[in-house]
Design a protein around this motif. Structure first.
Motif, mmCIF file in Angstrom:
data_model
loop_
_atom_site.group_PDB
_atom_site.id
_atom_site.type_symbol
_atom_site.label_atom_id
_atom_site.label_comp_id
_atom_site.label_asym_id
_atom_site.label_seq_id
_atom_site.Cartn_x
_atom_site.Cartn_y
_atom_site.Cartn_z
ATOM 1 N N ASP A 1 0.855 -1.182 0.000
ATOM 2 C CA ASP A 1 0.000 0.000 0.000
ATOM 3 C C ASP A 1 0.897 1.240 0.000
ATOM 4 O O ASP A 1 1.925 1.238 0.657
ATOM 5 C CB ASP A 1 -0.862 0.020 1.275
ATOM 6 N N PRO A 2 0.495 2.272 -0.746
ATOM 7 C CA PRO A 2 1.319 3.481 -0.750
ATOM 8 C C PRO A 2 1.610 3.930 0.678
ATOM 9 O O PRO A 2 0.693 4.082 1.484
ATOM 10 C CB PRO A 2 0.439 4.506 -1.467
ATOM 11 N N GLU A 3 2.867 4.071 0.987
ATOM 12 C CA GLU A 3 3.243 4.343 2.362
ATOM 13 C C GLU A 3 3.251 5.836 2.630
ATOM 14 O O GLU A 3 4.184 6.537 2.251
ATOM 15 C CB GLU A 3 4.600 3.690 2.645
ATOM 16 N N ARG A 4 2.199 6.318 3.258
ATOM 17 C CA ARG A 4 2.048 7.766 3.458
ATOM 18 C C ARG A 4 3.143 8.352 4.339
ATOM 19 O O ARG A 4 3.561 9.490 4.137
ATOM 20 C CB ARG A 4 0.682 8.060 4.080
ATOM 21 N N VAL A 5 3.611 7.549 5.319
ATOM 22 C CA VAL A 5 4.634 8.066 6.244
ATOM 23 C C VAL A 5 5.868 8.523 5.461
ATOM 24 O O VAL A 5 6.472 9.558 5.778
ATOM 25 C CB VAL A 5 5.022 6.992 7.293
ATOM 26 N N ILE A 6 6.216 7.780 4.401
ATOM 27 C CA ILE A 6 7.405 8.126 3.606
ATOM 28 C C ILE A 6 7.168 9.449 2.869
ATOM 29 O O ILE A 6 8.066 10.286 2.766
ATOM 30 C CB ILE A 6 7.751 6.990 2.613
ATOM 31 N N LEU A 7 5.948 9.637 2.390
ATOM 32 C CA LEU A 7 5.611 10.892 1.697
ATOM 33 C C LEU A 7 5.665 12.072 2.682
ATOM 34 O O LEU A 7 6.236 13.126 2.372
ATOM 35 C CB LEU A 7 4.220 10.784 1.067
ATOM 36 N N TYR A 8 5.061 11.880 3.862
ATOM 37 C CA TYR A 8 5.079 12.947 4.867
ATOM 38 C C TYR A 8 6.514 13.286 5.286
ATOM 39 O O TYR A 8 6.856 14.442 5.508
ATOM 40 C CB TYR A 8 4.251 12.552 6.108
#
Lengths: 112, 210
Positions: free
Chosen positions: B151-158
């Motif tokens: 799943d797209p890892e939002r933590v990495i984007l943030y």
């Protein structure tokens, strides 16, 4: 004969009957794919209490499908592993389950 | 018959959650390792002259050893962590083809991003670390999204956004020493916090959702 086939279409062996309960099936399925897992992770994954998980693992161990191993890390860990017998028993079960599913006519699945 | 099918479906869910746990745990550990080791290495490199004076060793040698140790420890720990998770996941016989490709792509992206920092002028060396890590995190997020391996890892984007914002803050500081220290501190805090969030998410993925 027909009655017993309807009750048990897979004609399960004694070992295979052990993983007829949901937690034990999930444990063997996971171990079949991953070979080993920690006791704590398994407890959290299945949402069981330690005592409950221990009961299921003992049943699997008695059937010779899995074994518990203590590993010395920075803290003592119990690792659950699948045995070679466990791999073979589960593989045979999956093959039979698959052939049974293939035996279902498409008509039954798609006709209204 | 239907009972057997239900059992298989439930077991599939268990396997999926376990893989998600391994993936998040590996990312969590790697982020914490990078957030700890990299700034420590940079502190030693930037203070090589003081260390050389105290130990009597040549300053260039101190820099070289610190640089080599930082690279080896960071890459070694991250590779070890991801290799452990990958080794467990690949046991499944019918894994998707793209499952190992994304790992290689992400490793290349991180290597290329951090290599680009050598092109930055000396006064921007520490700030360029924030830009490099921001770019690496953003591209990692894009790769994970495109390969659909997890799943797209939002933590990495943030994390990518936070590091980018932190670099603006650091650029606004005029004093070189303070801006350098702030850059390293921001780098460390962002990575360690993201690592702990990933660890918490890993523990949540493990827990049964009934």
């Amino acid at each position: 004969m027909v009655g017993s086939l309807l009750k048990d279409p897979l004609n399960l062996s004694k070992e295979e009957r052990v993983f007829q309960s949901q937690p034990r099936f999930s444990i063997v399925y996971l171990l079949f794919l991953k070979r080993r897992i920690g006791f704590i992770q398994l407890k959290d994954l299945l949402g069981l209490t330690p005592g409950n998980l221990d009961h299921h693992l003992r049943k699997l161990e008695e059937a010779g499908l899995t074994r518990n191993r203590r590993v010395l890390s920075w803290r003592p860990l119990v690792v659950v592993e699948i045995t070679q017998e466990g791999i073979e028993v589960f593989r045979n079960y999956v093959v039979r389950l698959k052939s049974l599913l293939e035996g279902i006519p498409d008509k039954l699945l798609y006709d209204k | 018959m239907m009972e057997a099918l239900d059992r298989v479906l439930e077991a599939l869910d268990v396997v999926e959650r376990y893989e998600d746990y391994l993936f998040r745990r590996a990312w969590g550990r790697s982020l914490i390792a990078i957030g700890t080791l990299f700034p420590l290495g940079m502190v030693i490199i930037t203070n090589a002259d003081i260390l050389a004076y105290l130990t009597g060793i040549d300053a260039n040698l101190v820099r070289l050893v610190a640089y080599a140790m930082t690279i080896v420890l960071c890459w070694g720990l991250v590779s070890y962590t991801f290799f452990g998770a990958w080794r467990t996941i690949r046991k499944e016989s019918d894994r998707r083809e793209g499952s190992s490709l994304h790992g290689v792509l992400i490793a290349l992206v991180w290597f290329a991003s951090f290599s680009l920092t050598s092109l930055a002028p000396e006064q921007l060396t520490l700030v360029s670390l924030l830009w490099a890590s921001s770019l690496a995190c953003f591209l990692s997020f894009v790769i994970l999204r495109l390969t659909h391996t997890h799943d797209p890892e939002r933590v990495i984007l943030y994390l990518a956004v936070l590091l980018g914002l932190a670099s603006i803050l650091v650029l606004a500081i005029e004093d070189v020493t303070i801006s350098g220290a702030t850059a390293l501190l921001a780098f460390s805090i962002c990575f360690i916090v993201a690592g702990f969030i990933m660890h918490r998410q890993a523990a949540e993925a493990l827990r049964v959702s009934r």
